[in-house]
Design a protein around this motif. Structure first.
Motif, PDB file in Angstrom:
ATOM      1  N   LYS A 146     -49.397 107.930   4.518  1.00 24.40           N
ATOM      2  CA  LYS A 146     -50.739 107.729   3.992  1.00 24.40           C
ATOM      3  C   LYS A 146     -51.681 107.214   5.073  1.00 24.40           C
ATOM      4  O   LYS A 146     -52.837 107.644   5.177  1.00 24.40           O
ATOM      5  CB  LYS A 146     -50.701 106.764   2.824  1.00 24.40           C
ATOM      6  N   LYS A 154     -52.568 110.135   7.392  1.00 24.38           N
ATOM      7  CA  LYS A 154     -53.521 111.067   6.794  1.00 24.38           C
ATOM      8  C   LYS A 154     -54.928 110.478   6.780  1.00 24.38           C
ATOM      9  O   LYS A 154     -55.916 111.178   7.040  1.00 24.38           O
ATOM     10  CB  LYS A 154     -53.081 111.417   5.386  1.00 24.38           C
ATOM     11  N   LYS A 155     -55.016 109.179   6.467  1.00 19.37           N
ATOM     12  CA  LYS A 155     -56.332 108.542   6.449  1.00 19.37           C
ATOM     13  C   LYS A 155     -56.939 108.502   7.832  1.00 19.37           C
ATOM     14  O   LYS A 155     -58.152 108.689   8.024  1.00 19.37           O
ATOM     15  CB  LYS A 155     -56.203 107.132   5.883  1.00 19.37           C
TER      16      LYS A 155
END
Length: 412
Positions: free
Chosen positions: A392, A395-396
């Protein structure tokens, strides 16, 4: 490295102390894997050698032979290239090992012969009470007959280690120590390390270096036996290199020492601790600079008991081994009553002072300078996550990056 010497038609093969590291100048024999009379085949291990860096197996890289004589026993140290043993090709020549003289010791071997040739002095009158007679139950440097004793040496757990301190014995006398089990924990000059049994299993028969005591590297700190029935037979056995062995003449001086009034040991220890140097000039400063383990143990001790402990760390700091046997030394033991009382008193004082502090902050002007309590104020409450997925986060991070568009190719 070996050197062959023909002496009375006996082919002697000297075994030298090897240079097992570039900086090695001396080596200590940890344990002989072969005994006198054994056949040592090619690529078999003679013994284990303690270098300045590690413990290494010393193997026979030459022709097989019989181990005839050992010059460097277990625990003894010898310079590199010095003779530590001698071998012969034929088992019938084992009895002639005394004819071999190690290289560089020819003059020393000739001295006893010259002394034997000189006229003997008249014998002195016998003393009515021989001083060499030791009282019953005194220590002996000779191992008990029929007992297979296996010494446990202080290991060199770091290249710069010269001495070690036993923090805690994990086994007690009479316990079976299996292979790869921990004997004890050792305080080196860098850290606290577990000392494991890398040899055959046996029974811990005697401890020469107790908790909190120090010993030089390669000194005997304990003794093991292969049979549990032999544990009691080693009670009075003190090897010459044992840590804490009774000094010579101690048995003869015992009656005189018993007749003279002795100072109380507790008073002597307290006087030594009072005169010891403490980091920062006080016991409290020395405790605060000695690490969380020392702070935890010291919190459960009375001030008088804490003052009676002499620090052995650098610049007057305490070490955990200084508190061996004190309440709170063992993590698994219940917390001492004094530590619980101090914790309860601190919690009560904090609870009683909270309303007064809140009223004082309300009455103070807004422009007043902040005090130390500002660090106890939560400025913004945020959720606490036990774990965050790396996917996560990645991806951010990619979503916030600028990715240039590929240039369009020009058509002809």
């Amino acid at each position: 490295m070996m050197r062959r010497t023909l002496c009375w038609l006996v082919n002697f093969e000297a075994v030298f102390m090897p240079a097992l590291s570039p900086s090695m100048e001396t080596g200590t024999v940890v344990e002989w894997k072969k005994k006198v009379g054994d056949l040592v085949k090619e690529n078999e291990v003679f013994c284990t050698i303690q270098t300045d860096k590690a413990v290494v197996d010393y193997t026979n890289t030459f022709e097989p032979g019989y181990l005839a004589k050992i010059y460097c026993e277990n625990g003894q140290t010898m310079a590199v290239a010095k003779t530590i043993a001698v071998m012969v090709d034929d088992a019938a020549d084992l009895g002639k090992a005394g004819e071999y003289v190690p290289e560089g010791e020819e003059e020393a071997a000739a001295a006893p012969a010259a002394e034997a040739a000189a006229p003997a002095a008249p014998p002195a009158a016998a003393d009515p009470a021989p001083a060499a007679a030791a009282p019953a139950g005194s220590g002996s440097s000779e191992p008990p007959e029929g007992v297979n004793c296996e010494p446990v040496f202080m290991p060199a757990l770091s290249p710069s280690m010269e001495a070690g301190t036993v923090v805690e014995w994990k086994k007690k006398v009479g316990d079976l120590v299996k292979e790869n089990e921990v004997f004890c924990t050792i305080q080196t000059d860098k850290a606290v390390v577990d000392y494991t049994n890398t040899f055959e299993p046996g029974y811990l028969a005697k401890i020469y270096c107790e908790n909190g005591q120090s010993a030089e590297v390669a000194k005997t700190i304990a003794m093991m036996v292969s049979d549990a029935a032999d544990v009691e037979k080693v009670a009075n056995y003190y090897p010459a290199d044992a840590a804490g062995a009774p000094p010579a003449g101690a048995a003869a001086a015992a009656p005189a020492a018993a007749a003279a009034p002795a100072a109380p040991p507790a008073a002597a220890a307290a006087a030594a601790a009072f005169s010891a140097k403490h980091y920062g000039g006080s016991v409290d400063a020395a405790v605060a600079a000695s690490g969380p383990s020392v702070v935890r143990i010291a919190a459960g001790l009375e001030p008088s008991a804490l003052a009676a402990i002499a620090p052995s760390g650098k610049d007057g700091r305490f070490m955990k081994s200084d508190f061996a046997g004190q309440p709170g030394f063992d993590y698994n033991a219940p917390s001492p009553a004094r530590a619980l009382q101090q914790h309860a008193a601190a919690a009560a004082s904090t609870g009683a002072a909270a309303p007064a502090k809140a009223a004082a902050r309300a009455a103070a002007p807004a422009a007043a300078a902040p005090n130390g309590d500002v660090y106890n104020v939560v400025l913004k409450a945020t959720p606490v996550y036990k774990s965050v997925s790396d996917t996560k986060l990645l991806k951010k991070l990619i979503s916030t990056m600028y990715i240039p568009k590929p240039k369009a190719k020009k058509t002809a």
